[in-house]
Design an enzyme around this catalytic site. Structure first.
Site: not given
Ligand code: IPM
Ligand code: MG
Length: 366
Positions: A250, A135, A246, A222, A190
């Site tokens: 999710d 990042y 990240d 993975d 990884k």
């Molecule tokens: C998160 C989001 C952010 C990230 C984006 C909006 C930059 O997806 O906080 O998970 O990738 O960290």
């Molecule tokens: Mg995210």
């Protein structure tokens, strides 16, 4: 206690408004100051993270953040896109430790796409390193390839990197968090392919020796993605790098049925923190009053616990959220047959009412 309130874009303004009402209901004194961030700040000031907003955030004990982003800004040059606001805050405030709990509320077991028995009682804590990795690694950019499969072709590149102290400090955060839970850490890497993540694994293993009471295991990313949907309850604390975190956070969030329920905290070494829902700005439902404010309200609870040293108030907010779920109130994202569908504001009203009831009770019973 000074709180910088940064609602941002899309549903950000609606959900943060409810969290602020909940905070106002507490018998605590806060100084809250609101500022623009993301696309809203770009429209007004030409930059997603104006100096004044950054200054406010730096001076506050905590930042309550909504969400940023809208498709209409996708064509802007990268440095002006709304996402740069959150990345800039993370970097400038040094918010390296991101806590993303994935908790399955018993009343919402049916809202998950996984079988109830797989997720009932789920309580995972993903700890994502937030200021390093690909990042923020330099160099990055576009250029003409000098080697690779197509020398002479246009190419783009980013840099994945982690330094020893960056890995050490997030590893300590994870082991210490595990000590307060079931004393298990899974470090996700990884290492079979990437130098950066072999180093990650080595350093986490070294730090782990200082925590002989905590069980450490390692998993490739993975496999971790697969195990999260196969047997999510096997995880407790998961620690990983910025990009894997990240993605996995999710995935973990969705196990619980709705990303609309999950708060997050991003802390620096002095416990100053940024608190935001795990979901985004959802421009498709913005302004309709249907967004779920609970993740943001629960983020405010995390803020009280981690940065403002008010654990009791945090408990009260969390109980109030439990009680509105028990009453059967649901926003669209968590609605199921037999429950009552409500909008953003009504959900906020219900939490405020449950909280006021608990405060009155506390006053009467001492
Ligand atoms: C998160 C989001 C952010 C990230 C984006 C909006 C930059 O997806 O906080 O998970 O990738 O960290
Ligand atoms: Mg995210």
């Amino acid at each position: 206690m000074k709180i910088a309130v940064l609602p941002g874009d899309g549903i950000g303004t609606e959900i943060v408004a409810e969290a602020v009402r909940v905070l106002d209901t507490l018998d605590l004194k806060f100084e809250m100051e609101t500022a623009l961030v993301g696309g809203a700040a770009y429209e007004a000031h030409g930059h997603p993270l104006p100096e004044s907003t950054l200054k406010l955030a730096k001076e506050a004990d905590a930042v309550l953040f909504g969400a940023v982003g809208d498709w209409k800004y996708d064509k802007l040059e990268r440095s002006l896109r709304p996402e740069q606001a959150i990345l800039g805050l993370r970097k400038n405030l040094g918010l390296f430790a991101n806590f993303r709990p994935a908790i399955c509320y018993e009343q919402l077991v049916g809202a998950s796409s996984l079988k109830p028995e797989l997720i009932s009682g789920l309580d995972i804590l993903i700890i994502r390193e937030l200021t390093g990795d690909i990042y923020f690694g330099a160099p990055r950019g576009r250029r003409t390839a000098v080697d690779g499969h197509f020398p002479g072709a246009e190419e783009a590149f980013d840099t994945m990197r982690y330094s020893r102290p960056e890995i050490e400090r997030i590893a300590h955060v994870a082991f210490q968090a595990a000590r307060k839970r079931s004393k298990r850490v899974t470090s996700v890497d990884k290492a079979n392919v990437l130098e950066t993540f072999q180093f990650w694994k080595d350093v986490v293993t070294e730090v782990g020796k200082e925590y002989p009471d905590v069980e450490l295991d390692h998993m490739y990313v993975d496999n971790a993605a697969m195990q999260l949907v196969k047997a999510p309850k096997k995880f407790d604390v998961v620690v990983t790098g910025n990009m894997f975190g990240d993605i996995l956070s999710d995935e973990a969030a969705m196990l619980t049925g709705s990303i609309g329920m999950l708060p997050s905290a991003s802390l620096n070494s002095s416990n100053q923190g940024l608190y935001e829902p795990s979901h985004g700005s959802a421009p498709d439902i913005a302004g309709k009053g249907v967004a779920n404010p609970l993740a943001t309200i629960l983020s405010a609870a995390m803020m009280l616990r981690f940065s403002l040293n008010q654990p009791e108030a945090a408990d009260r907010i969390e109980s109030a959220v439990q009680s509105v779920l028990a009453q059967g109130l649901r926003t669209g994202d968590i609605w199921s047959a037999g429950t009552t569908r409500v909008g953003t504001r009504e959900m906020g009203d219900a939490v405020v009412a449950a909280l006021s009831a608990s405060i009155t009770k506390k006053t009467i019973t001492g």
